[in-house]
Design an enzyme around this catalytic site. Sequence first.
Site, PDB file in Angstrom:
ATOM      1  N   ARG A 125       0.821  -1.210   0.000  1.00 45.68           N
ATOM      2  CA  ARG A 125       0.000   0.000   0.000  1.00 45.68           C
ATOM      3  C   ARG A 125       0.857   1.264   0.000  1.00 45.68           C
ATOM      4  O   ARG A 125       0.591   2.205  -0.749  1.00 45.68           O
ATOM      5  CB  ARG A 125      -0.933  -0.003   1.218  1.00 45.68           C
ATOM      6  CG  ARG A 125      -1.895   1.168   1.279  1.00 45.68           C
ATOM      7  CD  ARG A 125      -2.937   1.095   0.173  1.00 45.68           C
ATOM      8  NE  ARG A 125      -2.533   1.781  -1.045  1.00 45.68           N
ATOM      9  CZ  ARG A 125      -2.968   1.457  -2.244  1.00 45.68           C
ATOM     10  NH1 ARG A 125      -3.802   0.455  -2.422  1.00 45.68           N
ATOM     11  NH2 ARG A 125      -2.569   2.135  -3.308  1.00 45.68           N
ATOM     12  N   LYS A 160       2.185  24.930  -2.896  1.00 43.46           N
ATOM     13  CA  LYS A 160       0.938  24.263  -2.522  1.00 43.46           C
ATOM     14  C   LYS A 160       1.098  22.758  -2.683  1.00 43.46           C
ATOM     15  O   LYS A 160       0.548  22.128  -3.586  1.00 43.46           O
ATOM     16  CB  LYS A 160      -0.213  24.797  -3.372  1.00 43.46           C
ATOM     17  CG  LYS A 160      -0.477  26.278  -3.148  1.00 43.46           C
ATOM     18  CD  LYS A 160      -1.522  26.824  -4.099  1.00 43.46           C
ATOM     19  CE  LYS A 160      -1.714  28.323  -3.900  1.00 43.46           C
ATOM     20  NZ  LYS A 160      -2.672  28.918  -4.852  1.00 43.46           N
ATOM     21  N   LYS A 192       4.861  39.803  -1.699  1.00 42.34           N
ATOM     22  CA  LYS A 192       3.438  39.852  -2.010  1.00 42.34           C
ATOM     23  C   LYS A 192       2.814  41.123  -1.426  1.00 42.34           C
ATOM     24  O   LYS A 192       3.498  41.939  -0.801  1.00 42.34           O
ATOM     25  CB  LYS A 192       2.762  38.588  -1.479  1.00 42.34           C
ATOM     26  CG  LYS A 192       3.343  37.309  -2.092  1.00 42.34           C
ATOM     27  CD  LYS A 192       2.781  36.069  -1.463  1.00 42.34           C
ATOM     28  CE  LYS A 192       1.402  35.760  -1.952  1.00 42.34           C
ATOM     29  NZ  LYS A 192       1.375  35.311  -3.359  1.00 42.34           N
ATOM     30  N   GLU A 222       5.125  40.562  -6.559  1.00 45.98           N
ATOM     31  CA  GLU A 222       3.793  40.356  -7.103  1.00 45.98           C
ATOM     32  C   GLU A 222       3.096  41.694  -7.311  1.00 45.98           C
ATOM     33  O   GLU A 222       3.143  42.573  -6.452  1.00 45.98           O
ATOM     34  CB  GLU A 222       2.980  39.495  -6.136  1.00 45.98           C
ATOM     35  CG  GLU A 222       1.556  39.218  -6.554  1.00 45.98           C
ATOM     36  CD  GLU A 222       0.812  38.431  -5.501  1.00 45.98           C
ATOM     37  OE1 GLU A 222       0.947  37.194  -5.491  1.00 45.98           O
ATOM     38  OE2 GLU A 222       0.106  39.051  -4.674  1.00 45.98           O
ATOM     39  N   ASP A 243      -0.522  38.807 -10.904  1.00 45.23           N
ATOM     40  CA  ASP A 243      -1.519  38.043 -10.159  1.00 45.23           C
ATOM     41  C   ASP A 243      -2.929  38.346 -10.646  1.00 45.23           C
ATOM     42  O   ASP A 243      -3.394  39.493 -10.594  1.00 45.23           O
ATOM     43  CB  ASP A 243      -1.399  38.361  -8.667  1.00 45.23           C
ATOM     44  CG  ASP A 243      -2.344  37.529  -7.819  1.00 45.23           C
ATOM     45  OD1 ASP A 243      -2.434  36.318  -8.073  1.00 45.23           O
ATOM     46  OD2 ASP A 243      -2.984  38.089  -6.903  1.00 45.23           O
TER      47      ASP A 243
END
Length: 311
Positions: A125, A160, A192, A222, A243
């Site tokens: 697994r 992420k 940012k 950004e 962005d």
Amino acid sequence: MKNRRKYGDASRVPYNALFVENKGTKELRDLHNEIYANVQRALQEDIGTGDLTASLIPSSKILTATVISREAAVLCGVQWFEACFVSLAADTEIEWFAKDGDFVPAGQTLCEIKGNARALLTAERSALNFLQLLSAVATQTKRYADAVAGTRAVIVDTRKTLPGLRLAQKYAVTCGGGANHRIGLYDGILIKENHIIAAGGIQPALSRAREIAPPGVFIQIEVESLQELQETLAAGARMVLLDNFTLNQLADAVTLTRKQAGEAVILEASGNIALDNVRQVAETGVDRISIGGLTKNIQAIDLSMRFAEPG
């Protein structure tokens, strides 16, 4: 590729430094230690004090098994898969019919395994979890990379990622034809909106970033409008993240940047980008497109491990 070997004979997996912003980062040059750590954590959480069900099998029994792809995919995670088995039985033998980065059609046999039956059943697994997840990341990345082929745009990942598996997932991105953004907060500076506010504006933020940036660390800022872009270019920025720009705004941003700074500035598009519009984004002329969905919201590749009946 057909390459029969015991796991211990396999060479280490080198991180694809061509796609790494900071090529000097030690953990990116060699994933061997990361693979070991990932696998040990996975086995420990699954086995705990012992695999009760595997105790049904005689301790000396040897079994063979094959892994088959149920769907078309880009294979990734070979050494994570192997390490799960060798951690429990060092003499496990694996024969691979594909390697990391290879496109495999549905129904293809990926590998054959021979080893201690208890070890194969216990590690199954965890081994498949790694192979299915990393192949999913590589496959998703290839979809995006193929979609922008022929443009100047490169598909890049983000932070992420699944906790504890960042290097593994970023490695998978490179197997799918993508590139890596910064690995973490330590190897790149991304200024940012809140950083700009706290620092007192674009110019002060960039100035301070240049003061504190270690050698070789990139600085990116950004922006959320063409006005901010113009101010950022005037402040001497060399990497800009656009962005949530519309397609028209992206095209205008490229025109403005090339007119004001030529090719010296790297433009990256981010936000509200998916497979159905990534080609249009690339055709605006941006250099990079960052996609959080390469490493999150992905569906594991359907793989099956089949054990052969004892002879």
